[in-house]
Design a protein around this motif. Structure first.
Motif, PDB file in Angstrom:
ATOM      1  N   THR A 161       0.989   7.424  -6.240  1.00 39.50           N
ATOM      2  CA  THR A 161      -0.117   8.360  -6.455  1.00 39.50           C
ATOM      3  C   THR A 161       0.284   9.780  -6.080  1.00 39.50           C
ATOM      4  O   THR A 161      -0.090  10.746  -6.766  1.00 39.50           O
ATOM      5  N   ASP A 162       1.043   9.917  -4.996  1.00 33.28           N
ATOM      6  CA  ASP A 162       1.538  11.248  -4.615  1.00 33.28           C
ATOM      7  C   ASP A 162       2.371  11.862  -5.736  1.00 33.28           C
ATOM      8  O   ASP A 162       2.271  13.070  -6.015  1.00 33.28           O
ATOM      9  N   GLU A 163       3.189  11.042  -6.387  1.00 30.52           N
ATOM     10  CA  GLU A 163       4.005  11.556  -7.491  1.00 30.52           C
ATOM     11  C   GLU A 163       3.139  12.013  -8.654  1.00 30.52           C
ATOM     12  O   GLU A 163       3.409  13.042  -9.289  1.00 30.52           O
ATOM     13  N   HIS A 164       2.083  11.249  -8.953  1.00 28.08           N
ATOM     14  CA  HIS A 164       1.181  11.652 -10.039  1.00 28.08           C
ATOM     15  C   HIS A 164       0.492  12.975  -9.723  1.00 28.08           C
ATOM     16  O   HIS A 164       0.365  13.854 -10.591  1.00 28.08           O
ATOM     17  N   VAL A 165       0.050  13.124  -8.466  1.00 26.58           N
ATOM     18  CA  VAL A 165      -0.602  14.377  -8.065  1.00 26.58           C
ATOM     19  C   VAL A 165       0.381  15.535  -8.138  1.00 26.58           C
ATOM     20  O   VAL A 165       0.043  16.635  -8.605  1.00 26.58           O
ATOM     21  N   ARG A 166       1.615  15.293  -7.701  1.00 22.93           N
ATOM     22  CA  ARG A 166       2.625  16.352  -7.744  1.00 22.93           C
ATOM     23  C   ARG A 166       2.929  16.769  -9.192  1.00 22.93           C
ATOM     24  O   ARG A 166       3.027  17.967  -9.491  1.00 22.93           O
ATOM     25  N   MET A 201       0.826  -1.201   0.000  1.00 19.76           N
ATOM     26  CA  MET A 201       0.000   0.000   0.000  1.00 19.76           C
ATOM     27  C   MET A 201       0.859   1.249   0.000  1.00 19.76           C
ATOM     28  O   MET A 201       0.566   2.240  -0.660  1.00 19.76           O
ATOM     29  N   GLY A 202       1.998   1.178   0.757  1.00 23.01           N
ATOM     30  CA  GLY A 202       2.851   2.354   0.807  1.00 23.01           C
ATOM     31  C   GLY A 202       3.398   2.729  -0.553  1.00 23.01           C
ATOM     32  O   GLY A 202       3.457   3.902  -0.918  1.00 23.01           O
ATOM     33  N   THR A 203       3.779   1.725  -1.333  1.00 20.52           N
ATOM     34  CA  THR A 203       4.306   2.001  -2.671  1.00 20.52           C
ATOM     35  C   THR A 203       3.252   2.636  -3.555  1.00 20.52           C
ATOM     36  O   THR A 203       3.529   3.586  -4.300  1.00 20.52           O
ATOM     37  N   ALA A 204       2.016   2.131  -3.492  1.00 17.18           N
ATOM     38  CA  ALA A 204       0.940   2.683  -4.312  1.00 17.18           C
ATOM     39  C   ALA A 204       0.621   4.122  -3.909  1.00 17.18           C
ATOM     40  O   ALA A 204       0.377   4.983  -4.761  1.00 17.18           O
ATOM     41  N   VAL A 205       0.632   4.398  -2.608  1.00 22.61           N
ATOM     42  CA  VAL A 205       0.348   5.766  -2.146  1.00 22.61           C
ATOM     43  C   VAL A 205       1.441   6.712  -2.609  1.00 22.61           C
ATOM     44  O   VAL A 205       1.161   7.828  -3.085  1.00 22.61           O
ATOM     45  N   GLU A 206       2.693   6.292  -2.495  1.00 28.02           N
ATOM     46  CA  GLU A 206       3.794   7.154  -2.942  1.00 28.02           C
ATOM     47  C   GLU A 206       3.718   7.405  -4.447  1.00 28.02           C
ATOM     48  O   GLU A 206       3.985   8.512  -4.919  1.00 28.02           O
TER      49      GLU A 206
END
Length: 625
Positions: A8-13, A1-6
């Protein structure tokens, strides 16, 4: 889950940078730095709902809950819909109780709630008694509503909502991109296999029809010829001279063997009842995007992409199925000397330079992921080999050649210093340095066995070394060739090792008995190098072997080698004569310097690369006996 959240954070950034929302990006970075759990925060969702309730933001509360219902609750099975509905009712009641507790004398917010929600709640039995709430003087003392004003009820509701959302996030893979990527990859590979099956079935059907037609025509012609001789033979004696009559008293029709003699190499395929050749060359295509001599040409483990490197340092990544197409072109400022595909993921490419660096290149994103500095004292990266698991790779680094800087310079019998290093692919750090006995020497070629437990290397001192990759130490070593070892590979059963050396010998070694030969064959110079390309006015270009000089088919029964006009396929035989020539691929006007063989179903694809920058792609059909 941590990898997927990170991820997604990169995509948002990236999205915020693209839109120019710099202030929002700053707030996002601050929140990410403050976030320690790196995952979904249920408590943040509860805090947001409570903030809407306490600020009497009914529209925001409804919109937020609608978003949760659309993105999360709608994915649940129908059996959980009643639970979601009960939580929504309790949330609205929690909002109403808060409006009464904050301003018991001014029930404007309470009345506003029922006015806006009347059309939605009037027909529901759970809200039938709640419409009189704004008109009761002391609702907290009324038996129908007193329990909702207690602290116990509000705490129980918030804990229940918190637990429900926590379980929901754990069970639902909301950001599981890896599963989707794996699914797409499997579908692509399955489509490729089906396409190959269709292609093979079509080719086999055409060949079967052709063979039937040929046999039918041949039988008719032969029968007609036999009838002709039966009719003519009684009259043949009258047409001959007297001295010939005694010889032609019994006339027999000529047989196939009465034609002009053929050599023994052709009798196997032409004679009646003899075995068929193991392969049929269906087609041969040419990839001509390079403008100088090829050094390396390798197919990735999936058989979908090819990477080729020339002496000018230009790398081409290309595909050949269904059409030949260049996917990426890599231009290197520093000279490149080695190339290897990573096994997992297979889109990554390892590039070894002549200035002591190894690059990890993503062929799909078309960018460098990492650049590793190996050793300044040993700047030439001669060989790279990735383990089958993809977790590590072996790197051979060597000092500058003492015989001169050019590849065409004559070799002197001086051992060049070298190192053999193991690097971790994920952490991009060196794990260890192998011990090379009796002295550090340049390793020219490396190869893993199928599970990565064994590593075989061929060195400039003519020694083959076998390493135990579980203990990271040398298991055995022996003097294999007079001169350098150019290329080395495991056999199909991995009980033996094959090697080609500077002495022009193709030798099979038993790895269970150190230094014991099982077979030996002398190959012509155009199969082992150094390779020579002659031109006008005495021009001569000499290239030392760098890439793979031989490779096996999928069953390990045939080997493909280099030659002056194309690839040669031999059958591996037992005894003194280790190789039996079965097919010449041809097609080249310059010496072939490296080969590779990709097998898929019954169609095999042979790659042969030459000094004029041409790469021939020959499609073979295996004749199953």
């Amino acid at each position: 889950m941590g990898t997927a959240v990170e991820r997604t954070d990169e995509h948002v950034r990236e999205y915020l940078i693209y839109r120019g929302f710099t202030n929002t990006l700053k707030h996002l970075d601050n929140d990410i730095k403050a976030d320690k759990e790196k995952g979904f925060r249920v408590d943040k969702i509860i805090d947001q709902l409570q903030q809407f309730v306490q600020s009497f933001d009914l529209a925001g509360l409804k919109e937020y809950w609608l978003y949760l219902d659309k993105r999360l609750f709608s994915r649940l099975e129908d059996v959980y819909r009643s639970t979601v509905n009960k939580l929504r009712i309790s949330l609205y009641r929690y909002y109403i109780i808060n409006t009464v507790q904050v301003s018991p004398r001014n029930l404007e917010k309470t009345q506003e709630f029922f006015q806006k929600q009347a059309s939605e709640l009037q027909g529901q039995a759970e809200w039938r008694d709640w419409f009189i709430l704004p008109f009761i003087s002391s609702p907290e003392q009324n038996p129908a509503f007193c329990q909702y004003f207690s602290r116990q009820w509000s705490d129980t509701f918030l804990v229940s909502l918190h637990n429900f959302l926590s379980v929901l996030f754990q069970c639902m893979h909301i950001l599981d991109f890896d599963a989707e990527v794996q699914k797409m990859t499997c579908l692509v590979e399955e489509n490729e296999q089906l396409r190959q099956l269709v292609k093979v079935s079509y080719v086999q059907t055409v060949l079967r029809v052709f063979n039937l037609h040929f046999e039918l025509v041949f039988s008719v012609v032969y029968a007609r010829r036999q009838e002709f001789f039966v009719l003519v033979s009684p009259f043949m004696c009258y047409l001959q001279t007297p001295e010939k009559k005694g010889e032609l008293g019994e006339v027999e029709p000529p047989t196939e063997s009465s034609s002009e003699p053929t050599d023994s190499s052709n009798s196997r395929s032409c004679g009646a009842g003899q075995e068929e050749p193991p392969f049929i060359k269906l087609s041969q295509e040419e990839y001509g995007e390079h403008h100088s001599s090829i050094m390396h040409c390798r197919v990735d483990c999936s058989g979908r992409r090819v990477a080729s490197l020339d002496v000018d340092g230009v790398i081409k990544v290309w595909s050949f199925n269904p059409i030949m197409q260049t996917k990426a072109t890599i231009m290197s400022k520093s000279p490149l000397m080695s190339l290897e595909w990573a096994t997992k993921p297979d889109r990554l490419l390892l590039l070894g330079s002549g200035v002591g660096t190894v690059r990890l290149y993503d062929t799909e994103a078309k960018k460098n992921l990492y650049e590793m500095n190996i050793d300044e004292a040993h700047p030439r990266i001669l060989s790279l080999a990735c383990s089958p698991s993809g977790s590590s790779f072996v790197c051979s680094a060597a000092a500058h050649s003492r015989s001169g800087s050019g590849e065409s310079a004559p070799r002197l019998p001086i051992t060049v210093s070298g190192q053999l290093l193991l690097w971790d692919t994920k952490t991009v750090k060196q794990q260890l340095q192998f011990s090379l006995e009796p002295e550090p020497v340049a390793i020219n070629c490396t190869a893993f066995n199928h599970n990565g437990n064994l590593l075989v290397t061929g060195a400039a001192d003519g020694v083959i070394r076998l390493f135990d990759m579980q203990r990271y130490e040398s298991a055995m070593s022996w003097r294999a060739h007079d001169g350098e070892v150019y290329s080395v590979e495991f056999s199909y059963d991995e009980n033996t090792v094959f090697s080609i050396g500077e002495d022009g010998k193709f030798i099979q070694w038993n790895i269970h008995r150190c230094g014991v030969k099982q077979s030996e064959q002398i190959l012509p110079q155009d199969a082992t190098g150094p390779f020579v390309l002659s031109g006008y006015s005495g021009y001569k270009q000499v290239q030392v072997p760098r890439g793979r000089l031989f490779t096996f088919d999928s069953e390990g029964q045939h080997v493909l080698t280099c030659s002056s006009s194309g690839g040669l396929i031999y059958r591996l035989a037992s005894g003194e004569s280790a190789l039996e020539r079965v097919l010449s691929l041809g097609g080249h006007k310059a010496p072939v310097v490296t080969v590779d063989w990709c097998s898929a179903v019954d169609c095999g694809t042979c790659l042969t690369a030459s000094m004029d920058g041409k790469i021939k792609l020959s499609t073979l059909l295996a004749q199953k006996s």
